[in-house]
Design a protein around this motif. Structure first.
Motif, PDB file in Angstrom:
ATOM      1  N   GLU A   1      26.825  33.702  57.038  1.00  0.00           N
ATOM      2  CA  GLU A   1      26.227  33.032  55.882  1.00  0.00           C
ATOM      3  C   GLU A   1      27.142  31.982  55.266  1.00  0.00           C
ATOM      4  N   GLY A   2      28.355  31.881  55.793  1.00  0.00           N
ATOM      5  CA  GLY A   2      29.330  30.987  55.177  1.00  0.00           C
ATOM      6  C   GLY A   2      28.861  29.559  55.011  1.00  0.00           C
ATOM      7  N   SER A   3      28.287  28.981  56.075  1.00  0.00           N
ATOM      8  CA  SER A   3      27.884  27.578  56.026  1.00  0.00           C
ATOM      9  C   SER A   3      26.594  27.381  55.241  1.00  0.00           C
ATOM     10  N   GLU A   4      25.559  28.148  55.566  1.00  0.00           N
ATOM     11  CA  GLU A   4      24.234  27.910  54.974  1.00  0.00           C
ATOM     12  C   GLU A   4      24.173  28.347  53.514  1.00  0.00           C
ATOM     13  N   LYS A   5      24.621  29.542  53.223  1.00  0.00           N
ATOM     14  CA  LYS A   5      24.462  30.094  51.877  1.00  0.00           C
ATOM     15  C   LYS A   5      25.524  29.602  50.912  1.00  0.00           C
TER      16      LYS A   5
ATOM     17  N   ARG B   1      39.935  44.622  56.930  1.00  0.00           N
ATOM     18  CA  ARG B   1      40.985  45.621  56.714  1.00  0.00           C
ATOM     19  C   ARG B   1      40.392  46.934  56.214  1.00  0.00           C
ATOM     20  N   ALA B   2      39.290  46.826  55.479  1.00  0.00           N
ATOM     21  CA  ALA B   2      38.597  48.029  55.000  1.00  0.00           C
ATOM     22  C   ALA B   2      37.600  48.560  56.025  1.00  0.00           C
ATOM     23  N   ARG B   3      37.592  47.943  57.215  1.00  0.00           N
ATOM     24  CA  ARG B   3      36.711  48.334  58.320  1.00  0.00           C
ATOM     25  C   ARG B   3      35.227  48.175  57.963  1.00  0.00           C
ATOM     26  N   LEU B   4      34.939  47.218  57.112  1.00  0.00           N
ATOM     27  CA  LEU B   4      33.550  46.869  56.782  1.00  0.00           C
ATOM     28  C   LEU B   4      33.146  45.700  57.678  1.00  0.00           C
ATOM     29  N   PHE B   5      33.002  45.991  58.965  1.00  0.00           N
ATOM     30  CA  PHE B   5      32.797  44.936  59.956  1.00  0.00           C
ATOM     31  C   PHE B   5      31.444  44.247  59.791  1.00  0.00           C
ATOM     32  N   ASP B   6      30.407  44.999  59.491  1.00  0.00           N
ATOM     33  CA  ASP B   6      29.082  44.386  59.321  1.00  0.00           C
ATOM     34  C   ASP B   6      29.084  43.409  58.146  1.00  0.00           C
ATOM     35  N   GLU B   7      29.711  43.804  57.038  1.00  0.00           N
ATOM     36  CA  GLU B   7      29.769  42.929  55.878  1.00  0.00           C
ATOM     37  C   GLU B   7      30.576  41.670  56.174  1.00  0.00           C
ATOM     38  N   ALA B   8      31.669  41.836  56.941  1.00  0.00           N
ATOM     39  CA  ALA B   8      32.486  40.674  57.293  1.00  0.00           C
ATOM     40  C   ALA B   8      31.711  39.713  58.186  1.00  0.00           C
ATOM     41  N   MET B   9      30.980  40.260  59.152  1.00  0.00           N
ATOM     42  CA  MET B   9      30.199  39.408  60.049  1.00  0.00           C
ATOM     43  C   MET B   9      29.079  38.699  59.290  1.00  0.00           C
ATOM     44  N   GLN B  10      28.450  39.371  58.361  1.00  0.00           N
ATOM     45  CA  GLN B  10      27.389  38.755  57.563  1.00  0.00           C
ATOM     46  C   GLN B  10      27.950  37.603  56.725  1.00  0.00           C
ATOM     47  N   LEU B  11      29.127  37.814  56.144  1.00  0.00           N
ATOM     48  CA  LEU B  11      29.760  36.752  55.357  1.00  0.00           C
ATOM     49  C   LEU B  11      30.091  35.560  56.236  1.00  0.00           C
ATOM     50  N   PHE B  12      30.574  35.827  57.432  1.00  0.00           N
ATOM     51  CA  PHE B  12      30.888  34.752  58.387  1.00  0.00           C
ATOM     52  C   PHE B  12      29.633  33.956  58.743  1.00  0.00           C
TER      53      PHE B  12
ATOM     54  N   PHE C   1      34.337  36.495  45.537  1.00  0.00           N
ATOM     55  CA  PHE C   1      34.015  35.305  46.327  1.00  0.00           C
ATOM     56  C   PHE C   1      32.603  34.818  46.008  1.00  0.00           C
ATOM     57  N   GLN C   2      31.651  35.734  45.924  1.00  0.00           N
ATOM     58  CA  GLN C   2      30.261  35.349  45.693  1.00  0.00           C
ATOM     59  C   GLN C   2      30.052  34.714  44.323  1.00  0.00           C
ATOM     60  N   GLU C   3      30.858  35.081  43.340  1.00  0.00           N
ATOM     61  CA  GLU C   3      30.675  34.600  41.972  1.00  0.00           C
ATOM     62  C   GLU C   3      31.582  33.419  41.634  1.00  0.00           C
ATOM     63  N   MET C   4      32.257  32.852  42.606  1.00  0.00           N
ATOM     64  CA  MET C   4      33.178  31.753  42.322  1.00  0.00           C
ATOM     65  C   MET C   4      32.469  30.585  41.642  1.00  0.00           C
ATOM     66  N   GLY C   5      31.221  30.312  42.029  1.00  0.00           N
ATOM     67  CA  GLY C   5      30.471  29.217  41.425  1.00  0.00           C
ATOM     68  C   GLY C   5      30.247  29.411  39.937  1.00  0.00           C
ATOM     69  N   MET C   6      30.142  30.651  39.487  1.00  0.00           N
ATOM     70  CA  MET C   6      29.927  30.935  38.071  1.00  0.00           C
ATOM     71  C   MET C   6      31.111  30.490  37.225  1.00  0.00           C
ATOM     72  N   TYR C   7      32.303  30.467  37.818  1.00  0.00           N
ATOM     73  CA  TYR C   7      33.502  30.074  37.088  1.00  0.00           C
ATOM     74  C   TYR C   7      33.890  28.619  37.348  1.00  0.00           C
ATOM     75  N   GLY C   8      32.997  27.901  38.035  1.00  0.00           N
ATOM     76  CA  GLY C   8      33.274  26.492  38.311  1.00  0.00           C
ATOM     77  C   GLY C   8      34.346  26.276  39.354  1.00  0.00           C
ATOM     78  N   CYS C   9      34.499  27.243  40.245  1.00  0.00           N
ATOM     79  CA  CYS C   9      35.531  27.144  41.280  1.00  0.00           C
ATOM     80  C   CYS C   9      34.879  26.850  42.625  1.00  0.00           C
ATOM     81  N   PRO C  10      35.246  25.755  43.289  1.00  0.00           N
ATOM     82  CA  PRO C  10      34.644  25.434  44.589  1.00  0.00           C
ATOM     83  C   PRO C  10      35.114  26.396  45.670  1.00  0.00           C
ATOM     84  N   ARG C  11      34.223  26.647  46.642  1.00  0.00           N
ATOM     85  CA  ARG C  11      34.569  27.505  47.780  1.00  0.00           C
ATOM     86  C   ARG C  11      34.907  26.646  48.985  1.00  0.00           C
ATOM     87  N   THR C  12      35.910  27.095  49.740  1.00  0.00           N
ATOM     88  CA  THR C  12      36.217  26.492  51.028  1.00  0.00           C
ATOM     89  C   THR C  12      36.477  27.633  52.014  1.00  0.00           C
TER      90      THR C  12
END
Length: 454
Positions: A216-220, A203-214, A179-190
């Motif tokens: 940072e979704g808009s700003e980053k 699903r992998a119980r990485l709750f902190d990482e999921a919350m951080q992604l949520f 997901f983070q590297e999608m821009g490198m391949y010219g693929c837009p994120r939504t």
């Protein structure tokens, strides 16, 4: 005068000599001379003259070569080498039947630009599942990274598939990096790709990482979060038991203009009811209705579940009538809850009535409904009816729990229904997959005694 037998022998001799001469002439190397040219006319026995010994040798050699030719099949398409046959098969067929991880990887790598393979979601999922099952995550990474660089890697839907496949292979870090590297391949994120990555992390119980992604979704990443994004986080907090945080997310989702939907309310209601906070659960139900968000079948089932847990079966039954009035048809989950509720209240006749009413209302019992009926009928010691429903269920290949079967067998033996117990044993023995040896031993020990405890 020659006899008939002599004439036959003479003809056979002439035939043998003639055939031998022809064979000898065909087998010789071509030359400028005919074997019977004048150069040999004065020789009594030329070198290639068919003597008796030469005839015998020629006939013997011809028979031997004929046998060897018959033993060696003539080349044909069906006798082609296995490797050549394999090469002729379509790539999807070869991939489906390939079991060696290395060869499977090589097939994918060699056909990276084959659209039939690249666009086939099922081939990807099956291959990744088999490689992950063989613990070859290195090959999973090789395949998926290779395909990210294809022209299809500029399509978000294609990248979302790769994110999901990394999740199925239990490689959440690779899914997040994709997901983070999608821009490198010219693929837009939504929100579509962000939600896919969040689900893998949760699903992998990485709750902190999921919350951080949520967060940072808009700003980053410039992603406009949607209702699925917020509902995913609400569900995550509810599963963690963080009900206040989940409720806060519902309030915050209205700030960017995203309205809570029936999934948001139903998820929160289920969590508050589960943790015994009835006032909040009822308040969410009322708030949902006030805001014009009509409850769905799942919403009603959540509320019915809460009422059943509180042994308020009659109120749950009234709620089912309201479901019908609003045009929502109960499903197997609804009926199973109502049946269980009445049994728990001691209203066994009402539970049996609801079970029979299912058929008349176009809803057939499933395995869980049969399990509920057999279990509680055994507790009620209604072993005759429990036997009928258990047999009906097993004939549909739906088997109650081992404890319930043990209870039923003991009950049938206690009322001298040995024949019925043997019928259950016959169905149990034919189950696929079969029960363990220890479980079968317990079943047989029960049936081997005429009375329980003897």
């Amino acid at each position: 005068m020659l006899s008939l037998g002599a004439i036959r022998k003479l003809c056979a001799a002439f035939d043998a000599v003639a055939l031998t001469v022809i064979a000898a002439g065909l087998s010789r190397q071509p030359s400028g001379r005919h074997p019977f040219s004048t150069a040999h006319a004065h020789s009594p026995h030329p070198a290639d003259f068919p003597t008796i010994a030469a005839c015998r040798a020629a006939v013997s050699a011809s028979k031997g070569s004929g046998r060897s030719r018959r033993m060696q099949p003539s080349p044909s398409p069906t006798a082609a080498p296995a490797a050549a046959k394999e090469e002729e098969q379509p790539v999807l067929v070869r991939i489906k039947h390939e079991r060696d991880p290395e060869r499977l990887y090589e097939l994918f790598r060699a056909n990276a630009h084959n659209r039939l393979l690249v666009e086939n979601r099922f081939a990807f999922e099956d291959t990744v599942a088999r490689l992950a099952g063989a613990r070859r995550n290195d090959l999973v990474e090789e395949i998926l990274e290779q395909h990210k660089a294809l022209p299809q890697g500029r399509r978000e839907g294609f990248v979302v598939r790769i994110i999901g496949l990394y999740g199925k292979a239990r490689m959440p870090d690779h899914a997040l990096r994709t997901f983070q590297e999608m821009g490198m391949y010219g693929c837009p994120r939504t929100a579509k790709s962000l939600n896919a990555a969040m689900k893998v992390l949760i699903r992998a119980r990485l709750f902190d990482e999921a919350m951080q992604l949520f967060q940072e979704g808009s700003e980053k990443y410039g992603v406009e979060l949607d209702d699925i994004s917020y509902n995913t986080v609400v569900k995550m907090f509810c599963d963690m038991g963080e009900l206040r945080a989940a409720y806060r997310v519902m309030l915050e989702m209205e700030e960017p203009g995203v309205q809570p939907d029936v999934i948001t309310y139903t998820t929160l209601m289920a969590a508050f009811y589960k943790y015994g906070q009835r006032e909040v659960g009822d308040g969410l139900w009322n708030l949902m209705r006030l805001r014009g968000c009509e409850p769905t079948l799942a919403s009603y089932n959540v509320r019915i579940q809460f009422l059943i847990n509180r042994r308020r079966g009659w109120q749950a039954n009234d709620l089912v009538r309201k479901m019908y009035a609003s045009g929502i048809k109960p499903d197997e989950i609804t009926y199973n809850l109502i049946i269980k509720g009445f049994f728990m209240m001691g209203e066994h006749e009402m539970a049996k009535t609801v079970f029979l009413a299912m058929h008349g209302r176009g809803c057939k019992p499933n395995s869980k409904v049969y399990q509920t009926m057999v279990h509680y009928l055994c507790e009620k010691k209604d072993f005759d009816l429990a036997f009928r429903y258990c047999k009906d269920s097993m004939e549909k290949n739906w088997f109650p729990s081992v404890d319930t079967i043990n209870q039923l067998l003991k009950g049938l033996m206690s009322i001298s229904k040995d024949r019925n117990a043997r019928e259950i044993m016959k169905l149990v023995t034919g189950r696929k997959p079969s029960y363990s040896d220890d479980e079968m031993k317990v079943f047989k020990d029960i049936v081997s005694h005429r009375k329980t405890g003897r």
